[in-house]
Design an enzyme around this catalytic site. Structure first.
Site, PDB file in Angstrom:
ATOM      1  N   HIS A 161      -7.169  -9.473   6.372  1.00  0.00           N
ATOM      2  CA  HIS A 161      -7.264  -8.382   5.390  1.00  0.00           C
ATOM      3  C   HIS A 161      -5.862  -7.945   4.941  1.00  0.00           C
ATOM      4  O   HIS A 161      -5.585  -7.820   3.743  1.00  0.00           O
ATOM      5  CB  HIS A 161      -8.033  -7.205   6.002  1.00  0.00           C
ATOM      6  CG  HIS A 161      -8.113  -5.990   5.131  1.00  0.00           C
ATOM      7  ND1 HIS A 161      -9.309  -5.515   4.616  1.00  0.00           N
ATOM      8  CD2 HIS A 161      -7.156  -5.142   4.670  1.00  0.00           C
ATOM      9  CE1 HIS A 161      -9.052  -4.443   3.873  1.00  0.00           C
ATOM     10  NE2 HIS A 161      -7.761  -4.189   3.901  1.00  0.00           N
ATOM     11  N   HIS A 203      -3.318  -8.390   1.271  1.00  0.00           N
ATOM     12  CA  HIS A 203      -2.555  -7.386   0.517  1.00  0.00           C
ATOM     13  C   HIS A 203      -1.226  -7.970   0.021  1.00  0.00           C
ATOM     14  O   HIS A 203      -0.739  -7.594  -1.037  1.00  0.00           O
ATOM     15  CB  HIS A 203      -2.261  -6.159   1.386  1.00  0.00           C
ATOM     16  CG  HIS A 203      -3.393  -5.168   1.438  1.00  0.00           C
ATOM     17  ND1 HIS A 203      -3.887  -4.536   0.327  1.00  0.00           N
ATOM     18  CD2 HIS A 203      -4.120  -4.695   2.482  1.00  0.00           C
ATOM     19  CE1 HIS A 203      -4.875  -3.712   0.675  1.00  0.00           C
ATOM     20  NE2 HIS A 203      -5.041  -3.800   1.975  1.00  0.00           N
ATOM     21  N   GLN A 240       0.814  -1.223   0.000  1.00  0.00           N
ATOM     22  CA  GLN A 240       0.000   0.000   0.000  1.00  0.00           C
ATOM     23  C   GLN A 240       0.843   1.267   0.000  1.00  0.00           C
ATOM     24  O   GLN A 240       0.316   2.354  -0.262  1.00  0.00           O
ATOM     25  CB  GLN A 240      -0.935   0.017   1.214  1.00  0.00           C
ATOM     26  CG  GLN A 240      -1.998  -1.087   1.159  1.00  0.00           C
ATOM     27  CD  GLN A 240      -2.923  -1.013   2.345  1.00  0.00           C
ATOM     28  OE1 GLN A 240      -2.616  -1.561   3.403  1.00  0.00           O
ATOM     29  NE2 GLN A 240      -4.039  -0.325   2.205  1.00  0.00           N
ATOM     30  N   CYS A 264     -10.731  -0.073   3.527  1.00  0.00           N
ATOM     31  CA  CYS A 264      -9.309  -0.182   3.201  1.00  0.00           C
ATOM     32  C   CYS A 264      -8.805   1.202   2.810  1.00  0.00           C
ATOM     33  O   CYS A 264      -9.477   1.908   2.056  1.00  0.00           O
ATOM     34  CB  CYS A 264      -9.129  -1.162   2.042  1.00  0.00           C
ATOM     35  SG  CYS A 264      -7.417  -1.380   1.536  1.00  0.00           S
TER      36      CYS A 264
HETATM   37 NI    NI Z   1      -6.496  -2.743   3.046  1.00  0.00          NI
END
Ligand code: NI
Length: 183
Positions: free
Chosen positions: A140, A144, A50, A98
């Site tokens: 979660h 990723h 991310q 998210c």
């Molecule tokens: Ni996320």
């Protein structure tokens, strides 16, 4: 350092992240940056992809949810090279969001509990059992590292309804107070 958060549609979010070697240069800095970026964007979990790095590491701090679940008080953690060993407890639904997909929240079905092996920030191997919201957050974030997003887990119909919104997110059209990046 606070990094921009990569948005839905960025290729890095779809990569299978790579293991981190024990002598990885700048590991402490990376961990600190993940925490700083997560706190800055009011997140409770953040994975390296991310912030644009396809590496197998994520951080969590769910203390904002402590009122819902007192066991989250100490859920400030670093997970390096994690591996979920088993899933237990059956399927549960929980409303997820998210940082890479702002303004979308959906109920997602996941296993209620997990056993996970990972390295902590000192590269000590640990094996731990998590349930409840902690197990939810870990699954979660773990996704990723596998290039998977929670929107992959919702029904095709719901996904169709979100298509327009997801397309505009992928173009960077979001209204958030943290820095974002698309592509
Ligand atoms: Ni996320």
């Amino acid at each position: 350092m606070i990094y921009p958060v990569f948005l839905y549609g960025s290729p890095v979010l779809r990569k299978i992240a790579k293991d981190i070697p024990e002598d990885f240069p700048g590991l402490d800095e990376l961990i600190n940056s993940l925490f700083e970026t997560m706190y800055h964007s009011d997140g409770i979990g953040l994975a390296a992809p991310q912030i644009g790095m396809a590496l197998r590491i994520f951080v969590t701090d769910a203390s904002p949810l402590e009122e819902d679940d007192p066991s989250l008080k100490d859920f400030k953690k670093v997970f390096i090279n994690p591996l979920i060993l088993s899933y237990e407890g059956g399927i549960e639904k929980y409303n997820e969001g998210c940082l890479s997909i702002p303004d979308i929240r959906e109920d997602v079905e996941r296993e209620a509990a997990i056993l996970i092996r990972y390295c902590d920030r000192d590269f000590n191997y640990r094996e731990e059992f998590f349930e409840g919201i902690a197990a939810r957050i870990i699954q979660h974030e773990y996704d990723h590292l596998e290039g998977r997003l929670f929107t992959d887990l919702i029904s095709p119909l719901k996904k169709r309804l979100l298509k327009k919104k997801l397309t505009s997110i992928s173009k960077g059209k979001v209204d958030v107070k943290y820095r974002v990046k698309h592509l």
